[in-house]
Design a protein around this motif. Structure first.
Motif, PDB file in Angstrom:
ATOM      1  N   ALA A 143       0.827  -1.211   0.000  1.00 45.89           N
ATOM      2  CA  ALA A 143       0.000   0.000   0.000  1.00 45.89           C
ATOM      3  C   ALA A 143       0.860   1.260   0.000  1.00 45.89           C
ATOM      4  O   ALA A 143       0.487   2.272  -0.602  1.00 45.89           O
ATOM      5  CB  ALA A 143      -0.934  -0.001   1.215  1.00 45.89           C
ATOM      6  N   VAL A 144       2.013   1.207   0.632  1.00 47.04           N
ATOM      7  CA  VAL A 144       2.918   2.353   0.645  1.00 47.04           C
ATOM      8  C   VAL A 144       3.429   2.657  -0.766  1.00 47.04           C
ATOM      9  O   VAL A 144       3.744   3.801  -1.093  1.00 47.04           O
ATOM     10  CB  VAL A 144       4.102   2.075   1.611  1.00 47.04           C
ATOM     11  CG1 VAL A 144       5.188   3.111   1.487  1.00 47.04           C
ATOM     12  CG2 VAL A 144       3.601   1.993   3.041  1.00 47.04           C
ATOM     13  N   LEU A 145       3.488   1.652  -1.617  1.00 46.82           N
ATOM     14  CA  LEU A 145       4.014   1.822  -2.976  1.00 46.82           C
ATOM     15  C   LEU A 145       2.962   2.327  -3.969  1.00 46.82           C
ATOM     16  O   LEU A 145       3.304   2.639  -5.109  1.00 46.82           O
ATOM     17  CB  LEU A 145       4.598   0.498  -3.471  1.00 46.82           C
ATOM     18  CG  LEU A 145       5.777  -0.024  -2.657  1.00 46.82           C
ATOM     19  CD1 LEU A 145       6.123  -1.445  -3.075  1.00 46.82           C
ATOM     20  CD2 LEU A 145       6.971   0.883  -2.799  1.00 46.82           C
ATOM     21  N   ILE A 146       1.714   2.416  -3.567  1.00 45.25           N
ATOM     22  CA  ILE A 146       0.644   2.841  -4.482  1.00 45.25           C
ATOM     23  C   ILE A 146       0.904   4.225  -5.085  1.00 45.25           C
ATOM     24  O   ILE A 146       0.706   4.399  -6.290  1.00 45.25           O
ATOM     25  CB  ILE A 146      -0.735   2.743  -3.793  1.00 45.25           C
ATOM     26  CG1 ILE A 146      -1.091   1.273  -3.603  1.00 45.25           C
ATOM     27  CG2 ILE A 146      -1.811   3.455  -4.602  1.00 45.25           C
ATOM     28  CD1 ILE A 146      -2.342   1.020  -2.794  1.00 45.25           C
ATOM     29  N   PRO A 147       1.371   5.216  -4.316  1.00 42.02           N
ATOM     30  CA  PRO A 147       1.656   6.514  -4.959  1.00 42.02           C
ATOM     31  C   PRO A 147       2.689   6.413  -6.093  1.00 42.02           C
ATOM     32  O   PRO A 147       2.572   7.113  -7.097  1.00 42.02           O
ATOM     33  CB  PRO A 147       2.187   7.376  -3.807  1.00 42.02           C
ATOM     34  CG  PRO A 147       1.585   6.780  -2.586  1.00 42.02           C
ATOM     35  CD  PRO A 147       1.503   5.309  -2.866  1.00 42.02           C
ATOM     36  N   LEU A 148       3.675   5.551  -5.940  1.00 36.30           N
ATOM     37  CA  LEU A 148       4.648   5.354  -7.022  1.00 36.30           C
ATOM     38  C   LEU A 148       3.988   4.719  -8.238  1.00 36.30           C
ATOM     39  O   LEU A 148       4.319   5.051  -9.377  1.00 36.30           O
ATOM     40  CB  LEU A 148       5.815   4.483  -6.560  1.00 36.30           C
ATOM     41  CG  LEU A 148       6.832   5.122  -5.626  1.00 36.30           C
ATOM     42  CD1 LEU A 148       7.860   4.098  -5.182  1.00 36.30           C
ATOM     43  CD2 LEU A 148       7.499   6.307  -6.270  1.00 36.30           C
ATOM     44  N   LEU A 149       3.068   3.791  -8.000  1.00 37.65           N
ATOM     45  CA  LEU A 149       2.377   3.133  -9.108  1.00 37.65           C
ATOM     46  C   LEU A 149       1.477   4.101  -9.869  1.00 37.65           C
ATOM     47  O   LEU A 149       1.291   3.962 -11.073  1.00 37.65           O
ATOM     48  CB  LEU A 149       1.541   1.959  -8.591  1.00 37.65           C
ATOM     49  CG  LEU A 149       2.319   0.745  -8.123  1.00 37.65           C
ATOM     50  CD1 LEU A 149       1.400  -0.213  -7.383  1.00 37.65           C
ATOM     51  CD2 LEU A 149       2.977   0.052  -9.293  1.00 37.65           C
ATOM     52  N   LEU A 150       0.930   5.089  -9.179  1.00 35.79           N
ATOM     53  CA  LEU A 150      -0.006   6.024  -9.792  1.00 35.79           C
ATOM     54  C   LEU A 150       0.658   7.298 -10.312  1.00 35.79           C
ATOM     55  O   LEU A 150      -0.020   8.153 -10.874  1.00 35.79           O
ATOM     56  CB  LEU A 150      -1.102   6.388  -8.785  1.00 35.79           C
ATOM     57  CG  LEU A 150      -1.947   5.212  -8.289  1.00 35.79           C
ATOM     58  CD1 LEU A 150      -2.935   5.685  -7.238  1.00 35.79           C
ATOM     59  CD2 LEU A 150      -2.644   4.518  -9.438  1.00 35.79           C
ATOM     60  N   MET A 151       1.952   7.422 -10.109  1.00 31.96           N
ATOM     61  CA  MET A 151       2.672   8.613 -10.542  1.00 31.96           C
ATOM     62  C   MET A 151       2.644   8.722 -12.065  1.00 31.96           C
ATOM     63  O   MET A 151       2.793   7.739 -12.773  1.00 31.96           O
ATOM     64  CB  MET A 151       4.126   8.503 -10.049  1.00 31.96           C
ATOM     65  CG  MET A 151       4.924   9.762 -10.152  1.00 31.96           C
ATOM     66  SD  MET A 151       6.614   9.437  -9.588  1.00 31.96           S
ATOM     67  CE  MET A 151       6.483   9.934  -7.905  1.00 31.96           C
ATOM     68  N   GLY A 152       2.457   9.915 -12.572  1.00 32.68           N
ATOM     69  CA  GLY A 152       2.377  10.114 -14.014  1.00 32.68           C
ATOM     70  C   GLY A 152       3.692  10.579 -14.615  1.00 32.68           C
ATOM     71  O   GLY A 152       4.688  10.766 -13.929  1.00 32.68           O
ATOM     72  N   ARG A 160       7.340   3.074 -11.879  1.00 31.56           N
ATOM     73  CA  ARG A 160       6.311   2.033 -11.897  1.00 31.56           C
ATOM     74  C   ARG A 160       6.968   0.655 -11.869  1.00 31.56           C
ATOM     75  O   ARG A 160       6.574  -0.222 -11.099  1.00 31.56           O
ATOM     76  CB  ARG A 160       5.414   2.181 -13.113  1.00 31.56           C
ATOM     77  CG  ARG A 160       4.206   1.235 -13.069  1.00 31.56           C
ATOM     78  CD  ARG A 160       3.165   1.573 -14.122  1.00 31.56           C
ATOM     79  NE  ARG A 160       2.648   2.919 -13.889  1.00 31.56           N
ATOM     80  CZ  ARG A 160       2.704   3.912 -14.787  1.00 31.56           C
ATOM     81  NH1 ARG A 160       3.206   3.702 -15.976  1.00 31.56           N
ATOM     82  NH2 ARG A 160       2.233   5.105 -14.497  1.00 31.56           N
ATOM     83  N   GLU A 161       7.992   0.459 -12.710  1.00 37.07           N
ATOM     84  CA  GLU A 161       8.694  -0.830 -12.714  1.00 37.07           C
ATOM     85  C   GLU A 161       9.364  -1.087 -11.366  1.00 37.07           C
ATOM     86  O   GLU A 161       9.353  -2.199 -10.864  1.00 37.07           O
ATOM     87  CB  GLU A 161       9.731  -0.867 -13.838  1.00 37.07           C
ATOM     88  CG  GLU A 161      10.431  -2.204 -13.944  1.00 37.07           C
ATOM     89  CD  GLU A 161      11.350  -2.315 -15.146  1.00 37.07           C
ATOM     90  OE1 GLU A 161      12.214  -3.194 -15.119  1.00 37.07           O
ATOM     91  OE2 GLU A 161      11.198  -1.534 -16.106  1.00 37.07           O
ATOM     92  N   PHE A 162       9.908  -0.042 -10.768  1.00 30.90           N
ATOM     93  CA  PHE A 162      10.522  -0.156  -9.441  1.00 30.90           C
ATOM     94  C   PHE A 162       9.481  -0.621  -8.420  1.00 30.90           C
ATOM     95  O   PHE A 162       9.709  -1.566  -7.668  1.00 30.90           O
ATOM     96  CB  PHE A 162      11.115   1.200  -9.045  1.00 30.90           C
ATOM     97  CG  PHE A 162      11.620   1.281  -7.636  1.00 30.90           C
ATOM     98  CD1 PHE A 162      12.882   0.814  -7.312  1.00 30.90           C
ATOM     99  CD2 PHE A 162      10.837   1.832  -6.638  1.00 30.90           C
ATOM    100  CE1 PHE A 162      13.350   0.889  -6.014  1.00 30.90           C
ATOM    101  CE2 PHE A 162      11.294   1.917  -5.338  1.00 30.90           C
ATOM    102  CZ  PHE A 162      12.559   1.445  -5.026  1.00 30.90           C
TER     103      PHE A 162
END
Length: 177
Positions: A143-152, A160-162
């Protein structure tokens, strides 16, 4: 560089192809450095566990860490990711997360063994008791990684790959533990 002569053979004679700069050496050196850091991280984590726990307790994290990393690499391959600096950095960072799950499970099982249970019985009791905790820790980390996944943008695509690599490692770690 190996394909350059073949490419030149297919081009018209009036077109000259030459190398302006070769960044492959610096990229290979960077990847090699991150690989060394990954191996050093694993060795240091195992050494700390060896110093702070019983010698036999070091065996389990020593097996689960590489197993979780190999499982994550298999998932990366299935997702079409490559081993670049960011994915290797994610794997390096994940070593700390991977070993946490194994230590939490090991501590709970050891508690039952010290209370007099047989090792198999202690493993079954301990894993049943702590499984929800392992899953909740893993879900919290993802859940902590969600902002990285949603970053544009371009940076978002890079991270995103990270984030996905780190998430896959955490999922595999939970399954291995």
């Amino acid at each position: 560089m190996k394909e350059l002569p073949r490419l030149e053979a297919t081009m018209p004679k009036a077109i000259k192809i030459f190398t302006l700069s070769d960044r492959t050496q610096t990229i290979r050196a960077a990847v090699s450095d991150v690989q060394f850091t990954l191996m050093l991280t694993i060795a240091l984590v195992v050494m700390v566990i060896f110093i702070s726990c019983a010698a036999w307790a070091t065996i389990i994290p020593s097996i689960t860490v590489p197993l979780a990393l190999l499982g994550a690499c298999a998932l990366m391959w299935a997702a079409g990711y490559s081993l670049d600096n960011l994915s290797l950095m994610a794997l390096t960072i994940s070593v700390g997360f991977v070993v946490d799950d194994a230590i939490v499970m090991l501590e709970n099982i050891t508690r039952y063994i010290e209370q007099g249970d047989a090792p198999l019985e202690a493993a079954l009791k301990g894993s049943r008791e702590i499984a929800f905790t392992i899953v909740s820790i893993s879900v919290s980390l993802i859940a902590v990684l969600i902002p990285l996944l949603l970053m544009g943008g371009i940076i978002g695509r890079l991270f995103r790959e990270f984030a996905v690599t780190l998430s896959m490692t955490i999922v595999v770690s939970a399954a291995v533990s």
